[in-house]
Design an enzyme around this catalytic site. Structure first.
Site, PDB file in Angstrom:
ATOM      1  N   ASP A 240       0.887  -1.165   0.000  1.00  0.00           N
ATOM      2  CA  ASP A 240       0.000   0.000   0.000  1.00  0.00           C
ATOM      3  C   ASP A 240       0.925   1.214   0.000  1.00  0.00           C
ATOM      4  O   ASP A 240       1.432   1.612   1.044  1.00  0.00           O
ATOM      5  CB  ASP A 240      -0.907  -0.005   1.222  1.00  0.00           C
ATOM      6  CG  ASP A 240      -1.846   1.196   1.246  1.00  0.00           C
ATOM      7  OD1 ASP A 240      -2.301   1.627   0.161  1.00  0.00           O
ATOM      8  OD2 ASP A 240      -2.117   1.716   2.346  1.00  0.00           O
TER       9      ASP A 240
ATOM     10  N   ASP B 218      -2.550   1.069   6.905  1.00  0.00           N
ATOM     11  CA  ASP B 218      -1.788   0.842   5.672  1.00  0.00           C
ATOM     12  C   ASP B 218      -1.245  -0.586   5.612  1.00  0.00           C
ATOM     13  O   ASP B 218      -1.135  -1.172   4.540  1.00  0.00           O
ATOM     14  CB  ASP B 218      -0.628   1.841   5.573  1.00  0.00           C
ATOM     15  CG  ASP B 218      -1.095   3.272   5.775  1.00  0.00           C
ATOM     16  OD1 ASP B 218      -1.298   3.970   4.781  1.00  0.00           O
ATOM     17  OD2 ASP B 218      -1.267   3.665   6.941  1.00  0.00           O
TER      18      ASP B 218
ATOM     19  N   GLU C  95      -1.599  -1.800  -5.307  1.00  0.00           N
ATOM     20  CA  GLU C  95      -2.882  -1.199  -5.619  1.00  0.00           C
ATOM     21  C   GLU C  95      -2.687  -0.120  -6.678  1.00  0.00           C
ATOM     22  O   GLU C  95      -1.745   0.670  -6.609  1.00  0.00           O
ATOM     23  CB  GLU C  95      -3.476  -0.590  -4.346  1.00  0.00           C
ATOM     24  CG  GLU C  95      -4.949  -0.322  -4.441  1.00  0.00           C
ATOM     25  CD  GLU C  95      -5.555   0.035  -3.100  1.00  0.00           C
ATOM     26  OE1 GLU C  95      -6.239  -0.826  -2.530  1.00  0.00           O
ATOM     27  OE2 GLU C  95      -5.332   1.164  -2.634  1.00  0.00           O
TER      28      GLU C  95
END
Length: 171
Positions: free
Chosen positions: A7, A141, A68
């Site tokens: 992330d 996160d 992502e």
């Protein structure tokens, strides 16, 4: 198969290693976050991020990295630093010859919770349950990175991934 989920962020970059074990069991390995000081120069923050992610890759030797895809619909000013962090993470993957699995936030949520518009709390809850963790991973996160790793593992078991690899081998 071991996947590193990321992330990306310049202040906090979550990471998590998840293995697909026998019987479709998901096994968490190392997970946490790389943090940098907002007082540091951006180039120094990015260097720290690269060095720490590179060291983790070298230590655990994952088969792939899940990242992502960037999606910003509100705060565009955060898009640039996150994009820079994402670039550094992708560079670390490339330098270590890792396959990259990019998934959208909707795909990650769908994969982990069954609902693409799940809340952050729902994602954290499901990550905790799917990985049989004694407590939710912190910070958020880190939970997001573990969710990305889970999603990447699910995708890597799909015909779409196998087709991608076959196409790549014929080039």
């Amino acid at each position: 198969m071991l996947v590193l989920g990321i992330d990306p962020g310049t202040a906090i970059c979550g990471y998590g290693f998840v293995e697909a074990a026998q019987g479709n069991r998901l096994v968490p390995h190392e997970y946490g976050s790389v943090t940098t000081s907002p007082k540091a120069r951006m180039q120094d923050r990015l260097m720290k991020l690269y060095d720490e992610i590179d060291a983790l890759i070298k230590k655990y030797r994952p088969d792939a990295m899940g990242v992502e895809q960037l999606f910003f619909n509100r705060n565009v000013t955060t898009a640039i630093p996150v994009g820079q962090a994402r670039g550094v993470v992708l560079l670390a993957a490339a330098k270590n010859n890792l396959e990259i699995v990019e998934r959208t936030p909707l795909q990650v949520k769908q994969s982990v919770t069954g609902y693409g518009k799940a809340t952050k709390e729902q994602v954290i809850y499901m990550v905790t349950k799917l990985l049989n963790l004694s407590e939710p991973p912190k910070p958020d996160d880190t939970a997001d990175a573990l969710a990305v790793a889970i999603c990447a593992l699910h995708y890597m078991n799909s015909p779409a991934w196998r087709n991608r690899l076959e196409e790549k081998s014929t080039i």
